[in-house]
Design a protein around this motif. Sequence first.
Motif, PDB file in Angstrom:
ATOM      1  N   ASN A 146       0.809  -1.216   0.000  1.00 17.49           N
ATOM      2  CA  ASN A 146       0.000   0.000   0.000  1.00 17.49           C
ATOM      3  C   ASN A 146       0.844   1.268   0.000  1.00 17.49           C
ATOM      4  OD1 ASN A 146      -2.392  -1.451   0.025  1.00 17.49           O
ATOM      5  ND2 ASN A 146      -2.381  -1.606   2.259  1.00 17.49           N
ATOM      6  N   GLU A 147       2.133   1.133  -0.160  1.00 20.15           N
ATOM      7  CA  GLU A 147       3.017   2.290  -0.129  1.00 20.15           C
ATOM      8  C   GLU A 147       3.371   2.737  -1.539  1.00 20.15           C
ATOM      9  OE1 GLU A 147       6.392   1.816   2.405  1.00 20.15           O
ATOM     10  OE2 GLU A 147       5.283   0.582   3.801  1.00 20.15           O
ATOM     11  N   SER A 148       3.179   4.001  -1.818  1.00 19.87           N
ATOM     12  CA  SER A 148       3.551   4.514  -3.136  1.00 19.87           C
ATOM     13  C   SER A 148       5.010   4.959  -3.116  1.00 19.87           C
ATOM     14  CB  SER A 148       2.642   5.684  -3.512  1.00 19.87           C
ATOM     15  OG  SER A 148       2.806   6.743  -2.607  1.00 19.87           O
ATOM     16  N   VAL A 149       5.617   4.973  -4.285  1.00 23.33           N
ATOM     17  CA  VAL A 149       6.993   5.440  -4.435  1.00 23.33           C
ATOM     18  C   VAL A 149       6.946   6.962  -4.533  1.00 23.33           C
ATOM     19  CG1 VAL A 149       9.054   5.372  -5.870  1.00 23.33           C
ATOM     20  CG2 VAL A 149       7.655   3.323  -5.617  1.00 23.33           C
ATOM     21  N   ASN A 150       7.578   7.653  -3.580  1.00 21.88           N
ATOM     22  CA  ASN A 150       7.570   9.119  -3.583  1.00 21.88           C
ATOM     23  C   ASN A 150       8.764   9.715  -4.298  1.00 21.88           C
ATOM     24  OD1 ASN A 150       5.189   9.202  -2.233  1.00 21.88           O
ATOM     25  ND2 ASN A 150       5.980  10.139  -0.383  1.00 21.88           N
ATOM     26  N   SER A 151       9.909   9.056  -4.180  1.00 19.94           N
ATOM     27  CA  SER A 151      11.131   9.579  -4.787  1.00 19.94           C
ATOM     28  C   SER A 151      12.085   8.426  -5.009  1.00 19.94           C
ATOM     29  CB  SER A 151      11.756  10.625  -3.863  1.00 19.94           C
ATOM     30  OG  SER A 151      12.889  11.202  -4.468  1.00 19.94           O
ATOM     31  N   LEU A 152      12.987   8.579  -5.994  1.00 21.52           N
ATOM     32  CA  LEU A 152      13.971   7.540  -6.228  1.00 21.52           C
ATOM     33  C   LEU A 152      15.241   8.126  -6.819  1.00 21.52           C
ATOM     34  CD1 LEU A 152      14.055   6.823  -9.521  1.00 21.52           C
ATOM     35  CD2 LEU A 152      11.923   5.727  -8.954  1.00 21.52           C
ATOM     36  N   ALA A 153      16.338   7.418  -6.615  1.00 18.00           N
ATOM     37  CA  ALA A 153      17.630   7.721  -7.229  1.00 18.00           C
ATOM     38  C   ALA A 153      18.142   6.400  -7.764  1.00 18.00           C
ATOM     39  CB  ALA A 153      18.606   8.308  -6.218  1.00 18.00           C
ATOM     40  N   GLY A 159      23.345  -2.007  -9.741  1.00 16.83           N
ATOM     41  CA  GLY A 159      22.398  -2.949  -9.176  1.00 16.83           C
ATOM     42  C   GLY A 159      21.486  -2.403  -8.111  1.00 16.83           C
ATOM     43  N   ILE A 160      21.456  -1.076  -7.914  1.00 18.64           N
ATOM     44  CA  ILE A 160      20.601  -0.553  -6.850  1.00 18.64           C
ATOM     45  C   ILE A 160      19.751   0.630  -7.309  1.00 18.64           C
ATOM     46  CG2 ILE A 160      22.100  -1.310  -4.975  1.00 18.64           C
ATOM     47  CD1 ILE A 160      23.026   1.630  -4.721  1.00 18.64           C
ATOM     48  N   VAL A 161      18.616   0.754  -6.662  1.00 14.56           N
ATOM     49  CA  VAL A 161      17.747   1.922  -6.782  1.00 14.56           C
ATOM     50  C   VAL A 161      17.393   2.295  -5.349  1.00 14.56           C
ATOM     51  CG1 VAL A 161      15.559   2.832  -7.627  1.00 14.56           C
ATOM     52  CG2 VAL A 161      16.787   1.137  -8.985  1.00 14.56           C
ATOM     53  N   ILE A 162      17.637   3.545  -4.975  1.00 18.75           N
ATOM     54  CA  ILE A 162      17.268   4.023  -3.640  1.00 18.75           C
ATOM     55  C   ILE A 162      15.850   4.578  -3.750  1.00 18.75           C
ATOM     56  CG2 ILE A 162      17.855   5.560  -1.726  1.00 18.75           C
ATOM     57  CD1 ILE A 162      20.028   3.456  -2.419  1.00 18.75           C
ATOM     58  N   VAL A 163      14.957   4.107  -2.887  1.00 18.72           N
ATOM     59  CA  VAL A 163      13.543   4.446  -2.992  1.00 18.72           C
ATOM     60  C   VAL A 163      13.043   5.045  -1.681  1.00 18.72           C
ATOM     61  CG1 VAL A 163      11.250   3.550  -3.505  1.00 18.72           C
ATOM     62  CG2 VAL A 163      13.259   2.454  -4.506  1.00 18.72           C
ATOM     63  N   VAL A 164      12.257   6.110  -1.776  1.00 14.66           N
ATOM     64  CA  VAL A 164      11.564   6.673  -0.621  1.00 14.66           C
ATOM     65  C   VAL A 164      10.078   6.403  -0.836  1.00 14.66           C
ATOM     66  CG1 VAL A 164      11.042   8.741   0.719  1.00 14.66           C
ATOM     67  CG2 VAL A 164      13.306   8.465  -0.327  1.00 14.66           C
TER      68      VAL A 164
END
Length: 178
Positions: A146-153, A159-164
């Motif tokens: 139920n959590e939406s992705v607010n921001s990402l880098a 091999g990584i994506v940082i997600v808020v």
Amino acid sequence: LCCSCANSTNEILLFSGSAASTVRYWRLPAGTDINIYDPYDGLVEEGELRGHEEAVWGITSHPTSLQTVSCGADGITCVWDISLPNPLVTTFTSEDGAPATCVDYVRSDPESSMIAVGYLSSVIVVYNIPESRILSTLTCEPGAANESVNSLASYFSYGIVIVVYSEKETRKKDKNKS
């Protein structure tokens, strides 16, 4: 609603997304001392890009070209190149109809030909722009549906994506464990 800035040796390009479903852009001379409280100067406004049907929620600028990418509440991600007569290069649409909340160029890609798009449905999709195809789909962890992705880098080749996420939680996504 969102903005992005691109720098070159002799100018600064500022892009902004709006609730009116447009992307506007301004061309500012480099070295200009800009105060956000200065009066509006219509001479620096370059144009308006139309391709969204609803509010533009995310925007990112290419690190070395005049290309920018916008995403919005309509689930559409637009790739723009303002150096072209028809600036809309291509579009990507959410497979599940979810609104796109944020976008970023894959910074570790030397050509910057990939983008990562976060969606309200907790999914992150990595697209290859020149080939107009999906490279990878990253889903949320169990219990976080139920959590939406607010921001990402995105540093996808590492091999990584940082997600808020909407619950103010930051997570590192491993592309190999999607």
